[in-house]
Design a protein around this motif. Sequence first.
Motif, PDB file in Angstrom:
ATOM      1  N   GLY A  50     -49.345   1.178  42.923  1.00 32.19           N
ATOM      2  CA  GLY A  50     -49.896   0.763  41.630  1.00 32.19           C
ATOM      3  C   GLY A  50     -49.845  -0.735  41.413  1.00 32.19           C
ATOM      4  N   HIS A  51     -49.480  -1.489  42.456  1.00 38.98           N
ATOM      5  CA  HIS A  51     -49.366  -2.942  42.313  1.00 38.98           C
ATOM      6  C   HIS A  51     -50.697  -3.629  42.587  1.00 38.98           C
ATOM      7  CE1 HIS A  51     -44.944  -2.431  43.879  1.00 38.98           C
ATOM      8  NE2 HIS A  51     -45.149  -1.841  42.728  1.00 38.98           N
ATOM      9  N   TYR A  99     -44.098 -10.038  33.857  1.00 39.20           N
ATOM     10  CA  TYR A  99     -43.782 -10.287  35.268  1.00 39.20           C
ATOM     11  C   TYR A  99     -42.305 -10.595  35.519  1.00 39.20           C
ATOM     12  CZ  TYR A  99     -48.228  -9.215  37.173  1.00 39.20           C
ATOM     13  OH  TYR A  99     -49.321  -8.502  37.595  1.00 39.20           O
ATOM     14  N   ILE A 100     -41.486 -10.421  34.489  1.00 37.01           N
ATOM     15  CA  ILE A 100     -40.036 -10.371  34.708  1.00 37.01           C
ATOM     16  C   ILE A 100     -39.568  -8.918  34.660  1.00 37.01           C
ATOM     17  CG2 ILE A 100     -37.798 -10.912  33.681  1.00 37.01           C
ATOM     18  CD1 ILE A 100     -39.112 -13.642  32.867  1.00 37.01           C
ATOM     19  N   LEU A 101     -39.948  -8.239  33.580  1.00 39.69           N
ATOM     20  CA  LEU A 101     -39.435  -6.874  33.386  1.00 39.69           C
ATOM     21  C   LEU A 101     -40.010  -5.881  34.399  1.00 39.69           C
ATOM     22  CD1 LEU A 101     -39.442  -6.617  29.474  1.00 39.69           C
ATOM     23  CD2 LEU A 101     -37.526  -7.147  30.991  1.00 39.69           C
ATOM     24  N   VAL A 102     -41.310  -5.988  34.654  1.00 41.39           N
ATOM     25  CA  VAL A 102     -41.943  -5.012  35.553  1.00 41.39           C
ATOM     26  C   VAL A 102     -41.393  -5.120  36.985  1.00 41.39           C
ATOM     27  CG1 VAL A 102     -44.132  -4.300  36.598  1.00 41.39           C
ATOM     28  CG2 VAL A 102     -43.964  -4.604  34.119  1.00 41.39           C
ATOM     29  N   PRO A 103     -41.354  -6.320  37.579  1.00 40.73           N
ATOM     30  CA  PRO A 103     -40.754  -6.385  38.928  1.00 40.73           C
ATOM     31  C   PRO A 103     -39.292  -5.949  38.950  1.00 40.73           C
ATOM     32  CG  PRO A 103     -42.006  -8.366  38.491  1.00 40.73           C
ATOM     33  CD  PRO A 103     -41.933  -7.616  37.187  1.00 40.73           C
ATOM     34  N   ALA A 104     -38.541  -6.218  37.863  1.00 43.00           N
ATOM     35  CA  ALA A 104     -37.139  -5.781  37.821  1.00 43.00           C
ATOM     36  C   ALA A 104     -37.078  -4.261  38.028  1.00 43.00           C
ATOM     37  CB  ALA A 104     -36.496  -6.164  36.499  1.00 43.00           C
ATOM     38  N   GLU A 105     -37.900  -3.549  37.265  1.00 35.18           N
ATOM     39  CA  GLU A 105     -37.886  -2.092  37.379  1.00 35.18           C
ATOM     40  C   GLU A 105     -38.454  -1.639  38.729  1.00 35.18           C
ATOM     41  OE1 GLU A 105     -39.468  -0.082  33.913  1.00 35.18           O
ATOM     42  OE2 GLU A 105     -38.325  -1.351  32.534  1.00 35.18           O
ATOM     43  N   ILE A 106     -39.475  -2.347  39.205  1.00 33.03           N
ATOM     44  CA  ILE A 106     -40.052  -2.001  40.510  1.00 33.03           C
ATOM     45  C   ILE A 106     -39.005  -2.129  41.614  1.00 33.03           C
ATOM     46  CG2 ILE A 106     -41.595  -2.873  42.327  1.00 33.03           C
ATOM     47  CD1 ILE A 106     -43.640  -3.503  40.104  1.00 33.03           C
ATOM     48  N   SER A 107     -38.256  -3.230  41.587  1.00 32.25           N
ATOM     49  CA  SER A 107     -37.289  -3.467  42.669  1.00 32.25           C
ATOM     50  C   SER A 107     -36.300  -2.314  42.760  1.00 32.25           C
ATOM     51  CB  SER A 107     -36.555  -4.796  42.461  1.00 32.25           C
ATOM     52  OG  SER A 107     -35.661  -4.719  41.371  1.00 32.25           O
ATOM     53  N   SER A 108     -35.961  -1.754  41.620  1.00 34.24           N
ATOM     54  CA  SER A 108     -35.020  -0.635  41.599  1.00 34.24           C
ATOM     55  C   SER A 108     -35.725   0.680  41.969  1.00 34.24           C
ATOM     56  CB  SER A 108     -34.398  -0.549  40.204  1.00 34.24           C
ATOM     57  OG  SER A 108     -33.535   0.538  40.097  1.00 34.24           O
ATOM     58  N   ASN A 109     -36.940   0.871  41.429  1.00 34.60           N
ATOM     59  CA  ASN A 109     -37.661   2.127  41.699  1.00 34.60           C
ATOM     60  C   ASN A 109     -38.069   2.283  43.158  1.00 34.60           C
ATOM     61  OD1 ASN A 109     -37.518   3.208  39.122  1.00 34.60           O
ATOM     62  ND2 ASN A 109     -39.442   2.275  38.446  1.00 34.60           N
ATOM     63  N   LEU A 110     -38.289   1.177  43.841  1.00 35.72           N
ATOM     64  CA  LEU A 110     -38.703   1.274  45.241  1.00 35.72           C
ATOM     65  C   LEU A 110     -37.514   1.365  46.198  1.00 35.72           C
ATOM     66  CD1 LEU A 110     -41.810  -1.104  45.509  1.00 35.72           C
ATOM     67  CD2 LEU A 110     -41.754   1.379  45.285  1.00 35.72           C
ATOM     68  N   ARG A 165     -43.278  -8.932  47.419  1.00 36.07           N
ATOM     69  CA  ARG A 165     -43.236 -10.017  46.426  1.00 36.07           C
ATOM     70  C   ARG A 165     -42.551  -9.513  45.159  1.00 36.07           C
ATOM     71  NH1 ARG A 165     -48.710 -11.048  46.416  1.00 36.07           N
ATOM     72  NH2 ARG A 165     -48.454 -12.321  48.252  1.00 36.07           N
ATOM     73  N   ARG A 166     -42.939  -8.325  44.719  1.00 35.00           N
ATOM     74  CA  ARG A 166     -42.385  -7.808  43.468  1.00 35.00           C
ATOM     75  C   ARG A 166     -40.927  -7.380  43.627  1.00 35.00           C
ATOM     76  NH1 ARG A 166     -47.322  -5.211  39.992  1.00 35.00           N
ATOM     77  NH2 ARG A 166     -48.934  -6.582  40.799  1.00 35.00           N
ATOM     78  N   ILE A 167     -40.576  -6.839  44.779  1.00 32.62           N
ATOM     79  CA  ILE A 167     -39.178  -6.470  45.022  1.00 32.62           C
ATOM     80  C   ILE A 167     -38.307  -7.727  44.966  1.00 32.62           C
ATOM     81  CG2 ILE A 167     -37.536  -5.641  46.759  1.00 32.62           C
ATOM     82  CD1 ILE A 167     -39.795  -3.692  47.686  1.00 32.62           C
ATOM     83  N   TYR A 214     -34.380 -10.870  42.088  1.00 32.61           N
ATOM     84  CA  TYR A 214     -33.942 -12.183  41.617  1.00 32.61           C
ATOM     85  C   TYR A 214     -33.606 -12.165  40.127  1.00 32.61           C
ATOM     86  CZ  TYR A 214     -34.019 -17.205  40.731  1.00 32.61           C
ATOM     87  OH  TYR A 214     -33.687 -18.479  40.354  1.00 32.61           O
ATOM     88  N   VAL A 215     -34.503 -11.623  39.318  1.00 29.06           N
ATOM     89  CA  VAL A 215     -34.269 -11.705  37.863  1.00 29.06           C
ATOM     90  C   VAL A 215     -33.118 -10.818  37.398  1.00 29.06           C
ATOM     91  CG1 VAL A 215     -36.646 -12.351  37.346  1.00 29.06           C
ATOM     92  CG2 VAL A 215     -35.994  -9.943  37.214  1.00 29.06           C
ATOM     93  N   LEU A 216     -32.714  -9.859  38.244  1.00 28.81           N
ATOM     94  CA  LEU A 216     -31.587  -9.005  37.859  1.00 28.81           C
ATOM     95  C   LEU A 216     -30.256  -9.498  38.435  1.00 28.81           C
ATOM     96  CD1 LEU A 216     -33.100  -5.415  38.327  1.00 28.81           C
ATOM     97  CD2 LEU A 216     -32.516  -6.519  36.165  1.00 28.81           C
ATOM     98  N   SER A 217     -30.328 -10.512  39.300  1.00 33.85           N
ATOM     99  CA  SER A 217     -29.107 -10.956  39.972  1.00 33.85           C
ATOM    100  C   SER A 217     -28.107 -11.509  38.975  1.00 33.85           C
ATOM    101  CB  SER A 217     -29.442 -12.057  40.989  1.00 33.85           C
ATOM    102  OG  SER A 217     -30.325 -11.551  41.941  1.00 33.85           O
ATOM    103  N   SER A 218     -26.848 -11.366  39.323  1.00 36.68           N
ATOM    104  CA  SER A 218     -25.806 -11.834  38.405  1.00 36.68           C
ATOM    105  C   SER A 218     -25.942 -13.351  38.268  1.00 36.68           C
ATOM    106  CB  SER A 218     -24.421 -11.440  38.911  1.00 36.68           C
ATOM    107  OG  SER A 218     -23.955 -12.369  39.850  1.00 36.68           O
TER     108      SER A 218
END
Lengths: 460, 475
Positions: free
Chosen positions: B131-132, B315-326, B347-349, B354-358
Amino acid sequence: MSNYELIIGLEVHVELSTKSKMFCRCDADYFGKKPNTQTCPVCLGLPGALPYINEQAIKDCIKIGLALNCEISKDSRFERKNYFYPDLPKGYQISQYRWPLCIKGWIEVVGKNGATSKIRINRVHQEEDTAKLVHQLGISNFKFPISNEQKLTLIDFNRSGVPLVEIVSEPDFRDVEEVRDYAKKLQQIFRYLGVSNADMERGDMRLEANISLREIQNSKSEIRNDELPNYRVELKNINSFRFMIAAIEFEIKRQTEELESGRILKQETRGWDENSKKTYLQRSKEEAHDYRYFPDPDLPPILLEEFQISNIKSQIPELPEKKLERFKSEYKLSSYDVEIITREREMADYYEEGVKIGKEFEVTPKQIVDYIINKKVNIDEVLPAKLVQAIKSALQVVAIDMGELERIINQVIEENQKAVGDYKAGKEAAIMFLVGQVMRRFKEKTDAKIVKEKIEEQIR
Amino acid sequence: MDINNITIKNALEGLKNKDFSSEELTSKYLERIKKIDKELNAFITVDEEGALNQAKKVDELIQSDEDIFEEKKLIGIPFGFKDLYSTKDLKTTAGSKIIDNYIPPYDATATKKLKDAGVVIIGKTNEDAWGHGSSGENSDLGPTRNPYDLTRVPGGSSSGSAAAVAANECLAATGTDTGSSVRLPAAFCNLVGLKPTYGRVSRYGIISMASSFDTIGHITKTVYDNAKILEVTAGRDEFDSTTPDIPVPCYTTALNENQGIKGLRIGISKEYYIEGVDKDVESLTLKAVKHFESMGAVVKNVSLPHTGYAMSCYYILVPAEISSNLARFDGIRFGKTRDQFGNEAKRRIMLGTYVLSSGYYDAYYEKAAKVRTLIKQDFENVFKEVDVLIVPSSPTLPFKIGEKTDDPLQMYLSDIFMCPINIAGIPSLNVPCGFVESLPVGMQIIGPQFSEELLYKVAYKYEQETEYYKIQPKI
């Protein structure tokens, strides 16, 4: 150890004994089941599968929180703990981090010199268990060609998604005895609440310890050094309680030696090698995970109303600590007695049932506890009423004048030599005649069985 | 029977009147696919055998039970299913190489509901992998072409679904919409595409892109057809905790209510009529608004002040969720290893990780979550003043294949008028509003949460007077 003070924090995981798993409807009782027979798209992490919350597990988690004097959060969330491991099918564990269900609790423990101290509980939160990895050598009926010498790791997803509650303490433990007492008390509470078997051997209950040593700057000073050391060693993946204690004791020695020789200790994770009886390095801080926690968008927040919390509160049975105090004062029992009789809820309930019946038969609570402890009564086999009956008759035997009884028995034997002869000749029934004679003459109430035994002794 | 001019509505009538059988209808579509899909590449999997078997079953049911059309609302309707929908025993690839051999052992809830309603699944449609994408070009299995101009993209990510319906390879197709994925291809292919309210249709069993944005929609030629499908798919699902228990209206009944557009308050948000938007697209959208005005609607200028932050937030929230869902695609239980991910997924992963990193969570994820609340509030405020918003669907006409593939940022901007709707979780319907030369243009009719019934009503009146759906591609 004299110059250093031990600082330990504990993380306890306990598997709940709910009927179904945390986020799907699979049977949660996986123990001894054929591998991968209790799975579905959700706990296998198949594409598109979504979690749905098991309410019973949440209630059980709240019960644990309340039993540990926690505040229950009215707005908590499930969050994703992201990391890769073959036993984690979704690539993340659904857990709680920023918004745990229960916070700020405490429990009292007894340390090595018998002193009681308060252990603060940072949080009690809900999560899910992982699958189980089974390491073995090659198997013949495997569908891929694998030699029998080849090492295999197989994954059993029956455990995947079983509800797990984590209890995180503050670093408040100062000696190993406190750790021991804490683990024992938690186990007892879980069982009293009926939320888990809390069997360590089966892995229902697991411990992780964070250990560091703090220099005692001035032992005479009243001022306590409250600052935590800048490192901690995490003891992980230790499956038995005994090994955990051994590992902690080893770590105390190791860390003391390191510090005394002037080395700087670093944050790391260590495991326990039972063969060498040593801890060993598993992972250093540099390799530590960044779990990238964020709220799980698949699950709504857990919003609780006051009445729901008090509802759950009302379902909590009397807990060991309370029961112990009550038994002491209500039944006038010794600390030794109550400790044994309240160790398990089933036993305590059994005892109280016995006390209730005992009242009618003039059997005292103390007599019941003595009998249970001395005779090691099997409470699954003997009903409380039977127990009281047994005590009653045992008491009578003690109470009757044995000298008088023997005198009468001798008298009856003397006067009924024919019956004695018949019995000796093998006429079993003849003895009952003698018993009857004795019991008629003996004024006190007594047990026929005892009289019969006594007569037999005399005749032989 | 002419499948070029057929809709779900008249196909159901034809089946009922026994003008043709389900098998005949299905065969026609299968023939059409055989004839043109090499050029179009709308389907990843065509399930000829399964479709014909189902069609035969449907014919038996129709023979034996006259009331079957009441019970099974979409009986015999040939459907394309986006390849994110789990279909039991039918390969489901997500348009990716990673799981190009994955056969689900279960049906998604939406799949099950549609199967229960009697649809005939013709096959699984192409899409941007996972879906990307906005053009269909991110499919690991090759791009889909736009039936109205084979040199252009059909829009994405539900690219195959839109192309298939537009080119008469099926009567309707399912889609998913996380940022534009139903509406943009519908706009580029002259179709009606619904992005429902978040939670209106169960996500269970549909491969997740970004869980708090994903909505389960569908693409049809007409508003009536679209409404009919939502009657089947919408509703509470105990397998998806984000579906509220809100009653599902009979959407098609509402269409025939006499009450017209008179007094309808339409909002025109200045943030959606900006520099850089294709002049023809903008003027066609405004022409449609004028049309509504002539039908008695009241037009009002409104403002959604936080719109400018929407793309950054998205493009912060969606890739965050994608990185986890994939993360579950680890090659252990199914599928291939992670090095097989395409560039866009990678790219999205990476962005999401990155945006979820501590150390970055507060600055990115948490901040974006706050912005999300503001954007939601913008819409809530506007819907106190107006009933619906009408905005362009895309800032451009369907673009050329390859035109934007080297510039991901330009590609992302194709969704600039759509992502805010997903951020807010509200429904939006793409409705055809004309052509620029031979290229279709769509507009969005946007309403407050759970206002699908209103959107359909408004769109239906407009469609009755314009009938753009009758303009067919030449392919």
